[in-house]
Design a protein around this motif. Structure first.
Motif, PDB file in Angstrom:
ATOM      1  N   LEU A 174     -28.869 -28.195 -36.086  1.00 11.65           N
ATOM      2  CA  LEU A 174     -27.597 -27.766 -36.668  1.00 11.65           C
ATOM      3  C   LEU A 174     -27.044 -26.549 -35.930  1.00 11.65           C
ATOM      4  CD1 LEU A 174     -28.484 -28.234 -40.417  1.00 11.65           C
ATOM      5  CD2 LEU A 174     -26.648 -29.403 -39.202  1.00 11.65           C
ATOM      6  N   THR A 175     -27.930 -25.557 -35.684  1.00 12.18           N
ATOM      7  CA  THR A 175     -27.487 -24.353 -34.978  1.00 12.18           C
ATOM      8  C   THR A 175     -26.954 -24.708 -33.601  1.00 12.18           C
ATOM      9  OG1 THR A 175     -29.288 -23.216 -36.063  1.00 12.18           O
ATOM     10  CG2 THR A 175     -28.186 -22.047 -34.302  1.00 12.18           C
ATOM     11  N   THR A 176     -27.698 -25.566 -32.905  1.00 13.37           N
ATOM     12  CA  THR A 176     -27.294 -25.909 -31.547  1.00 13.37           C
ATOM     13  C   THR A 176     -25.924 -26.571 -31.544  1.00 13.37           C
ATOM     14  OG1 THR A 176     -29.628 -26.455 -31.335  1.00 13.37           O
ATOM     15  CG2 THR A 176     -28.253 -26.793 -29.419  1.00 13.37           C
ATOM     16  N   ILE A 177     -25.704 -27.478 -32.490  1.00  9.09           N
ATOM     17  CA  ILE A 177     -24.386 -28.126 -32.561  1.00  9.09           C
ATOM     18  C   ILE A 177     -23.305 -27.079 -32.795  1.00  9.09           C
ATOM     19  CG2 ILE A 177     -22.946 -29.741 -33.845  1.00  9.09           C
ATOM     20  CD1 ILE A 177     -25.405 -31.304 -34.528  1.00  9.09           C
ATOM     21  N   GLY A 178     -23.597 -26.159 -33.727  1.00 10.46           N
ATOM     22  CA  GLY A 178     -22.625 -25.106 -34.017  1.00 10.46           C
ATOM     23  C   GLY A 178     -22.272 -24.327 -32.765  1.00 10.46           C
ATOM     24  N   LEU A 179     -23.303 -23.969 -31.987  1.00  5.50           N
ATOM     25  CA  LEU A 179     -23.061 -23.163 -30.787  1.00  5.50           C
ATOM     26  C   LEU A 179     -22.218 -23.938 -29.776  1.00  5.50           C
ATOM     27  CD1 LEU A 179     -26.514 -21.427 -30.282  1.00  5.50           C
ATOM     28  CD2 LEU A 179     -24.393 -20.452 -31.159  1.00  5.50           C
ATOM     29  N   VAL A 180     -22.505 -25.247 -29.648  1.00  3.66           N
ATOM     30  CA  VAL A 180     -21.717 -26.039 -28.698  1.00  3.66           C
ATOM     31  C   VAL A 180     -20.266 -26.121 -29.142  1.00  3.66           C
ATOM     32  CG1 VAL A 180     -21.457 -28.297 -27.627  1.00  3.66           C
ATOM     33  CG2 VAL A 180     -23.717 -27.369 -27.998  1.00  3.66           C
ATOM     34  N   TYR A 181     -20.060 -26.260 -30.459  1.00  3.21           N
ATOM     35  CA  TYR A 181     -18.692 -26.317 -30.971  1.00  3.21           C
ATOM     36  C   TYR A 181     -17.951 -25.014 -30.689  1.00  3.21           C
ATOM     37  CZ  TYR A 181     -18.430 -30.823 -33.285  1.00  3.21           C
ATOM     38  OH  TYR A 181     -18.352 -32.157 -33.539  1.00  3.21           O
ATOM     39  N   ILE A 182     -18.660 -23.892 -30.835  1.00  3.71           N
ATOM     40  CA  ILE A 182     -18.019 -22.603 -30.515  1.00  3.71           C
ATOM     41  C   ILE A 182     -17.571 -22.614 -29.066  1.00  3.71           C
ATOM     42  CG2 ILE A 182     -18.433 -20.151 -30.158  1.00  3.71           C
ATOM     43  CD1 ILE A 182     -20.102 -20.060 -32.544  1.00  3.71           C
ATOM     44  N   ARG A 183     -18.453 -23.122 -28.206  1.00  9.46           N
ATOM     45  CA  ARG A 183     -18.122 -23.158 -26.786  1.00  9.46           C
ATOM     46  C   ARG A 183     -16.900 -24.051 -26.541  1.00  9.46           C
ATOM     47  NH1 ARG A 183     -22.867 -22.217 -22.904  1.00  9.46           N
ATOM     48  NH2 ARG A 183     -22.598 -20.253 -23.963  1.00  9.46           N
ATOM     49  N   LEU A 184     -16.788 -25.105 -27.339  1.00  7.58           N
ATOM     50  CA  LEU A 184     -15.636 -26.002 -27.184  1.00  7.58           C
ATOM     51  C   LEU A 184     -14.390 -25.428 -27.852  1.00  7.58           C
ATOM     52  CD1 LEU A 184     -17.319 -29.453 -27.824  1.00  7.58           C
ATOM     53  CD2 LEU A 184     -16.311 -28.658 -25.697  1.00  7.58           C
ATOM     54  N   GLY A 185     -14.559 -24.308 -28.573  1.00  8.13           N
ATOM     55  CA  GLY A 185     -13.411 -23.681 -29.214  1.00  8.13           C
ATOM     56  C   GLY A 185     -13.072 -24.263 -30.571  1.00  8.13           C
ATOM     57  N   GLU A 186     -13.932 -25.106 -31.104  1.00 12.25           N
ATOM     58  CA  GLU A 186     -13.637 -25.685 -32.423  1.00 12.25           C
ATOM     59  C   GLU A 186     -14.396 -24.912 -33.479  1.00 12.25           C
ATOM     60  OE1 GLU A 186     -14.001 -29.948 -32.462  1.00 12.25           O
ATOM     61  OE2 GLU A 186     -13.529 -29.995 -30.335  1.00 12.25           O
ATOM     62  N   ASN A 187     -13.800 -23.793 -33.856  1.00 12.71           N
ATOM     63  CA  ASN A 187     -14.519 -22.862 -34.714  1.00 12.71           C
ATOM     64  C   ASN A 187     -14.797 -23.413 -36.095  1.00 12.71           C
ATOM     65  OD1 ASN A 187     -14.707 -21.057 -32.745  1.00 12.71           O
ATOM     66  ND2 ASN A 187     -13.212 -19.606 -33.552  1.00 12.71           N
ATOM     67  N   PHE A 188     -13.851 -24.207 -36.613  1.00 12.89           N
ATOM     68  CA  PHE A 188     -14.024 -24.693 -37.970  1.00 12.89           C
ATOM     69  C   PHE A 188     -15.251 -25.594 -38.071  1.00 12.89           C
ATOM     70  CE2 PHE A 188     -13.130 -27.833 -41.300  1.00 12.89           C
ATOM     71  CZ  PHE A 188     -13.134 -26.960 -42.364  1.00 12.89           C
TER      72      PHE A 188
ATOM     73  N   SER B  57     -26.925 -24.873 -41.325  1.00 14.99           N
ATOM     74  CA  SER B  57     -28.166 -24.388 -40.740  1.00 14.99           C
ATOM     75  C   SER B  57     -28.663 -23.175 -41.503  1.00 14.99           C
ATOM     76  CB  SER B  57     -27.936 -24.053 -39.273  1.00 14.99           C
ATOM     77  OG  SER B  57     -28.937 -23.214 -38.815  1.00 14.99           O
ATOM     78  N   LEU B  58     -27.736 -22.293 -41.883  1.00 18.82           N
ATOM     79  CA  LEU B  58     -28.142 -21.057 -42.568  1.00 18.82           C
ATOM     80  C   LEU B  58     -28.668 -21.332 -43.965  1.00 18.82           C
ATOM     81  CD1 LEU B  58     -25.545 -18.378 -41.537  1.00 18.82           C
ATOM     82  CD2 LEU B  58     -27.977 -18.401 -41.090  1.00 18.82           C
ATOM     83  N   THR B  59     -28.158 -22.387 -44.630  1.00 20.66           N
ATOM     84  CA  THR B  59     -28.703 -22.681 -45.953  1.00 20.66           C
ATOM     85  C   THR B  59     -30.148 -23.151 -45.827  1.00 20.66           C
ATOM     86  OG1 THR B  59     -27.630 -24.806 -45.756  1.00 20.66           O
ATOM     87  CG2 THR B  59     -26.596 -23.203 -47.214  1.00 20.66           C
ATOM     88  N   LEU B  60     -30.458 -23.828 -44.710  1.00 19.73           N
ATOM     89  CA  LEU B  60     -31.830 -24.313 -44.522  1.00 19.73           C
ATOM     90  C   LEU B  60     -32.749 -23.214 -44.004  1.00 19.73           C
ATOM     91  CD1 LEU B  60     -30.876 -27.700 -42.914  1.00 19.73           C
ATOM     92  CD2 LEU B  60     -31.992 -27.390 -45.112  1.00 19.73           C
ATOM     93  N   ASP B  61     -32.230 -22.354 -43.111  1.00 23.49           N
ATOM     94  CA  ASP B  61     -33.058 -21.306 -42.505  1.00 23.49           C
ATOM     95  C   ASP B  61     -32.227 -20.024 -42.481  1.00 23.49           C
ATOM     96  OD1 ASP B  61     -34.686 -19.723 -41.080  1.00 23.49           O
ATOM     97  OD2 ASP B  61     -34.540 -20.824 -39.199  1.00 23.49           O
ATOM     98  N   PRO B  62     -32.209 -19.306 -43.630  1.00 33.90           N
ATOM     99  CA  PRO B  62     -31.255 -18.193 -43.753  1.00 33.90           C
ATOM    100  C   PRO B  62     -31.556 -17.001 -42.854  1.00 33.90           C
ATOM    101  CG  PRO B  62     -32.655 -18.351 -45.696  1.00 33.90           C
ATOM    102  CD  PRO B  62     -33.031 -19.489 -44.808  1.00 33.90           C
ATOM    103  N   LYS B  63     -32.724 -17.000 -42.183  1.00 35.37           N
ATOM    104  CA  LYS B  63     -33.077 -15.803 -41.421  1.00 35.37           C
ATOM    105  C   LYS B  63     -32.959 -15.992 -39.915  1.00 35.37           C
ATOM    106  CE  LYS B  63     -36.224 -14.093 -44.906  1.00 35.37           C
ATOM    107  NZ  LYS B  63     -37.636 -14.111 -45.306  1.00 35.37           N
ATOM    108  N   ASN B  64     -32.443 -17.116 -39.490  1.00 37.62           N
ATOM    109  CA  ASN B  64     -32.370 -17.364 -38.056  1.00 37.62           C
ATOM    110  C   ASN B  64     -31.312 -16.464 -37.413  1.00 37.62           C
ATOM    111  OD1 ASN B  64     -32.087 -18.344 -35.528  1.00 37.62           O
ATOM    112  ND2 ASN B  64     -32.180 -20.480 -36.107  1.00 37.62           N
TER     113      ASN B  64
ATOM    114  N   PRO C 267     -32.747 -27.428 -38.865  1.00 38.20           N
ATOM    115  CA  PRO C 267     -31.865 -26.268 -38.666  1.00 38.20           C
ATOM    116  C   PRO C 267     -31.594 -25.982 -37.183  1.00 38.20           C
ATOM    117  CG  PRO C 267     -34.020 -25.591 -39.502  1.00 38.20           C
ATOM    118  CD  PRO C 267     -33.972 -27.070 -39.566  1.00 38.20           C
ATOM    119  N   GLU C 268     -32.583 -26.264 -36.347  1.00 38.14           N
ATOM    120  CA  GLU C 268     -32.402 -25.972 -34.928  1.00 38.14           C
ATOM    121  C   GLU C 268     -31.280 -26.843 -34.365  1.00 38.14           C
ATOM    122  OE1 GLU C 268     -35.982 -26.366 -32.685  1.00 38.14           O
ATOM    123  OE2 GLU C 268     -35.014 -25.625 -30.869  1.00 38.14           O
TER     124      GLU C 268
END
Lengths: 430, 546
Positions: A206-220, A229-236, A203-204
């Motif tokens: 996955l989250t990190t990739i998600g955050l980098v994508y946000i920074r790159l502007g690729e929201n989808f 990531s949230l399905t694996l660790d719903p409380k992060n 999950p870590e």
């Protein structure tokens, strides 16, 4: 006879490696030194550190401090409890007792690294590599030490080497972080994705990739990874916040608020969270709630310029221009290179009747970002409203130039309306 | 009160005699008016004068006159009694309000009935932010005793969280801005001033307590009452007072509430809590007095039973429905349990009966301020100004309210006014807040300077040091930032911010050992701080990787 039975059953309970290592169990000397190793090992794994320490102390007392494994375990326990200095000394002792065993040296290096003595740590790891060329952990730790010494190219080399020998999540994470720190997000994503092939359910990662994508502007893309990531660790809370902000961007404020509600339980003091909640309310046009939330965000973290900026926006929308001016101003003094702050400041100044300063602010905004259609459009509107039709036309043509390059998605309906109105007023043909 | 009238009515005849003598002088000559006036002064009955001085609360004058009278006639009972009363009045203290345990008492505290209380049922385990109704340490800062900052400072607000786990908090007693004054050191508590505790028994003793015969004194009803009060309030000799009081209550056939109340007071002071409670209860049966309810609540508080204290107050309210002292008591108990939302309802009730009650207004104001309603808080502070309160703290608070209500022009004016009347300690706080205003309007230069001034006024201003550290870090001075954080955490072991900041900084620098100890400290101070916990988790991962 009976004694024999006892011994054999004892051997059976021991880890296999131990039996192989110490076959001559009859020898009294070895018995003394090593007989409780299995117990120490088991207790350490069970994290029963107090009991483990007791046994270790007994063993060490009997063997006069010459039992390697006991020393090693003691050092590990001390480190887990945060006494790195003491553990360092013990690892040193272990290394003296058995200079060829790589683990002792490696842990010695790790302790140096944890203490922040990175140069010494690198030297120790080099020594480790002399013993064993193909140890990925040594490379990983060496890379980490380089990272803290800010020798990034060396660090990257080490991480790559470690991954060649044995791919590991942590190496990928660290390597990605290094690229991200150097603002090379593309490479960072590549590294993370490569890491994900080896462990798709981290999950870590996955989250990190998600955050980098946000920074790159690729929201989808980002949302996909964050969702996984949230399905694996719903409380992060980190993923919740990121996912919420993406949902919010799609103007689904109620769903975003639902997400934030989960995060608020775990970290009610997070300024970013309150900022986002505030903007959700703003999106739902509940201005009082929005102001309350944003003010709380600002109370929790007064350095957060974006909360100031948002507050300015809300006040601008509620026609409280003097307050809006203050917040835009403080946002600008905390972060001077954000062109939108200047644009909104300019709009506020115009509403307050200070046309000259408003123009100056618009010019500053254009200077910072000459590729933003809204800035030009707003400037043109302000100029037209103050009777400078000719000047407005010039600026509007600039806006048009950028407008043509925009993609269909980026053309917001509100912008289109304003554009058409202004066209009519200025008498410019389509 | 009955005592005083007794003393006056004892010698009406002698006063008449002398005034007749004075009148005789008037016949002499018309010319000598001035002389005649002087004569009157000289001839005026000294006892009458003493009583008058006593009534006008000029106790020192009263004592000198009585002493002169006693020099002339050592057996003058009236003068003796009046002097005794005057001495008592002079050092009278409202001990219902200021009951505070000394450092030693807290350390040896064994009065608590329950050793493992549930949260919310004990002063040693007040509500935390995790529980509904609790206060978040981030929203409401801590005082140096580790309690949330209250709107009204009284002795009890500094009570440390005393439980077996946090005895260490006792060290706060001798720290802070004014070491030694945050908490009394001796068991005499606030009854004795620090310097005078050792000099108590020396020189000019009015009553030789050790030579008193308890039985004989107890027989003289009114004198006995005066003597007991003197022993309690002047000499703090509770044992002798108890002797006399027990004899007296016996002579009265156990029917006088006053004696029982005094016995209870002495026993309470001597630490015989259970016996004291019995006396108060029995006294309450003779006569229902408000002070007795208050004393009983004090007993419950000392036994660490807040719920019982509230019950005591409520029974008192049944017979004395409009007594604000009782309501105040309930509110304070809720406050000490870190449950301000409940306390606030009672503070509001007090204002119905007494609409200029300073404590209630101040508490309401601070409550509203810390629950994000600075505009409402401002109204309460303005009411305080109307009530005649004029202190730097009040103007400082008004300034803060104005700032958070976005009235910048007013805010700086208020701070200005606070600064003009502030002493060094208060000035440091005001400058600290000015620094916050600086951050709020984005003027970091002003903020930096303001924090520096705060530190120069009060070198122990931990909050300022922490914020200086943050500002230094923004300027890129890592070493100075670290030093500031460490300085701050050394001065104030009740702030989690510097610890967390230092831990974060060290983690980024790769010094895990120091980061670990700092993060641990932060979590100890504020167990629910999510960021610190996250940081610790991160560190533990680093440590446990093999």
């Amino acid at each position: 006879m009976e004694e024999d039975v006892g011994v054999t059953s004892g051997i059976r309970a021991m880890p296999v490696s131990m039996i192989v290592k110490k076959p001559s169990f009859q020898s009294a000397v070895i018995n003394l030194k090593e007989k409780f190793n299995w117990l120490i090992h088991v207790l350490f794994l069970r994290q029963e550190y107090d009991e483990c320490s007791r046994i270790i102390d007994e063993t060490l007392h009997e063997s006069k401090g010459r039992s390697e494994y006991a020393l090693y375990a003691k050092a590990l326990i001390l480190r887990v409890k945060g006494n790195i200095h003491e553990s360092l000394e013990l690892f040193k002792k272990c290394h003296m007792l058995n200079p060829t065993y790589i683990d002792y040296l490696k842990q010695f290096g790790r302790s140096l690294y944890l203490l922040g003595r990175h140069k010494a740590a690198v030297e120790v790891f080099d020594e480790c590599l002399n013993i064993d060329q193909n140890d990925w952990e040594t490379y990983l730790f060496k890379g980490l030490s380089y990272k803290y010494m800010r020798i990034y190219d060396q660090a990257i080399k080490c991480f790559r080497k470690a991954n060649e020998i044995h791919p590991n999540d942590q190496t990928y994470l660290e390597l990605g972080k290094l690229f991200a720190a150097q603002q090379d997000y593309k490479s960072a994503v590549e590294v993370y994705l490569e890491g994900l092939e080896y462990s798709p359910e981290n999950p870590e990662l996955l989250t990190t990739i998600g955050l980098v994508y946000i920074r790159l502007g690729e929201n989808f893309q980002a949302f996909q990874f964050l969702g996984n990531s949230l399905t694996l660790d719903p409380k992060n809370p980190k993923s919740i916040l990121a996912a919420g902000s993406i949902i919010q961007d799609k103007s689904d404020h109620d769903a975003a608020l639902l997400k934030y509600r989960i995060a608020a339980v775990y970290n009610p003091d997070s300024a970013e969270l309150w900022n986002n909640i505030g903007m959700c309310f703003f999106g739902k046009q509940k201005y009082v709630a929005a102001i309350a939330c944003l003010k709380r965000a600002l109370y929790l973290d007064p350095f957060q310029w974006i909360a100031s900026f948002n507050l300015g926006l809300v006040y601008l929308n509620t026609d409280q221009y003097a307050s809006a001016f203050h917040y835009f101003q403080s946002a600008i003094s905390l972060k001077a290179d954000f062109s939108n702050s200047y644009m909104y400041l300019a709009i506020t100044l115009n509403k307050l009747g200070d046309f000259d300063n408003s123009c100056a602010a618009f010019k500053k905004a254009i200077e910072l970002d000459s590729n933003d259609c809204t800035v030009f459009l707003n400037f043109a509107i302000v100029l037209y409203n103050n009777g400078y039709t000719q000047k407005a036309k010039e600026i509007f043509s600039e806006a048009e130039k950028i407008f043509q390059t925009l993609e269909e998605d980026d053309r917001e309906p509100e912008m289109m309306d304003q554009r058409e109105l202004l066209m009519e007023a200025l008498g410019v043909a389509q | 009160m009955s005592l005083r009238t007794q003393a006056c009515s004892e010698r009406p005849c002698s006063r008449q005699c002398r005034s007749v003598g004075a009148r005789a002088c008037t016949c002499d000559q018309f010319k000598l008016t001035t002389l005649y006036n002087l004569n009157i002064n000289k001839e005026m009955d000294p006892f009458f004068l003493a009583v008058s001085r006593f009534n006008r609360q000029r106790y020192d004058d009263c004592i000198t006159i009585c002493t002169q009278m006693l020099e002339k006639n050592p057996y003058d009972q009236a003068a003796w009694l009046l002097k005794c009363r005057a001495l008592t009045k002079k050092s009278w203290i409202d001990d219902l309000e200021i009951d505070e345990e000394g450092v030693a008492d807290i350390l040896m505290d064994e009065n608590a009935i329950n050793n493992a209380p549930r949260p919310g049922t004990s002063f040693s385990r007040p509500l935390t932010s995790a529980q509904p109704g609790g206060i978040s340490q981030v929203m409401r800062p801590m005082s140096n005793a580790g309690r949330p900052i209250t709107g009204y400072q009284r002795p009890g607000t500094n009570r440390p969280v005393t439980s077996s786990t946090s005895r260490a908090n006792l060290s706060t007693a001798l720290q802070g801005q004014r070491p030694g004054t945050t908490r009394p050191v001796t068991s005499g508590g606030r009854m004795l001033r620090l310097g005078t505790a050792s000099m108590q028994q020396q020189g000019g003793q009015f009553i030789m307590a050790d030579k008193l015969n308890a039985k004989n004194v107890a027989k003289k009803k009114h004198i006995a009452k005066a003597v007991v009060d003197y022993l309690i309030y002047v000499e703090s000799n509770f044992r002798r007072a108890l002797d006399i009081a027990s004899e007296a209550t016996l002579l009265q056939g156990y029917n006088d509430w006053w004696w029982k109340a005094r016995i209870g007071k002495c026993q309470f002071k001597m630490g015989l809590i259970k016996d004291a409670e019995k006396q108060f209860l029995s006294s309450l049966k003779n006569q229902d007095m408000v002070s007795l309810h208050l004393e009983l609540a004090k007993v419950a508080v000392r036994q660490d039973q807040p719920q019982k204290a509230i019950e005591v107050f409520n029974t008192g309210l049944k017979t004395h429905a409009f007594e604000t002292h009782l309501i105040t008591g309930i509110a304070r108990v809720h406050d000490m349990l870190n449950d301000p939302a409940k306390a606030i309802t009672f503070y509001k009730k007090i204002l119905v009966f007494d609409n200029s009650n300073i404590e209630s207004i101040a508490q309401l104001a601070s409550y509203h301020f810390y629950t994000d309603q600075p505009e409402v808080a401002l109204r309460f502070y303005r009411r305080l100004v109307q009530c005649g309160v004029n202190s730097p703290e009040l103007w400082n608070n008004m300034g803060l309210c104005c700032f958070y209500a976005s009235q910048y022009d007013m805010a700086l004016g208020c701070f200005d006014r606070a600064l003009t009347m502030a002493d060094d300690i208060a000035a440091a706080d005001v400058w600290y807040n000015v620094g916050h205003v600086g951050i709020g309007i984005g003027d970091l230069g002003l903020a930096y300077q303001a924090f520096k001034i705060a530190v120069s006024h009060n070198p122990n201003h931990a909050e300022s040091f922490n914020n200086l550290g943050v500002l230094e870090l923004r300027r890129g001075n890592i070493e100075q930032a670290k030093n500031n954080y460490i300085q701050s955490s050394k001065i104030a072991n009740y702030l989690f911010e510097p610890c967390f900041n230092a831990a974060l900084l060290m983690l980024k620098k790769g010094e895990f050992q120091e980061s670990y100890s700092m993060a641990n400290q932060a979590v100890q101070i504020y167990p629910d701080h999510a960021d610190s916990k996250e940081l610790l988790k991160n560190l533990n991962q680093h440590f446990s990787v093999m």
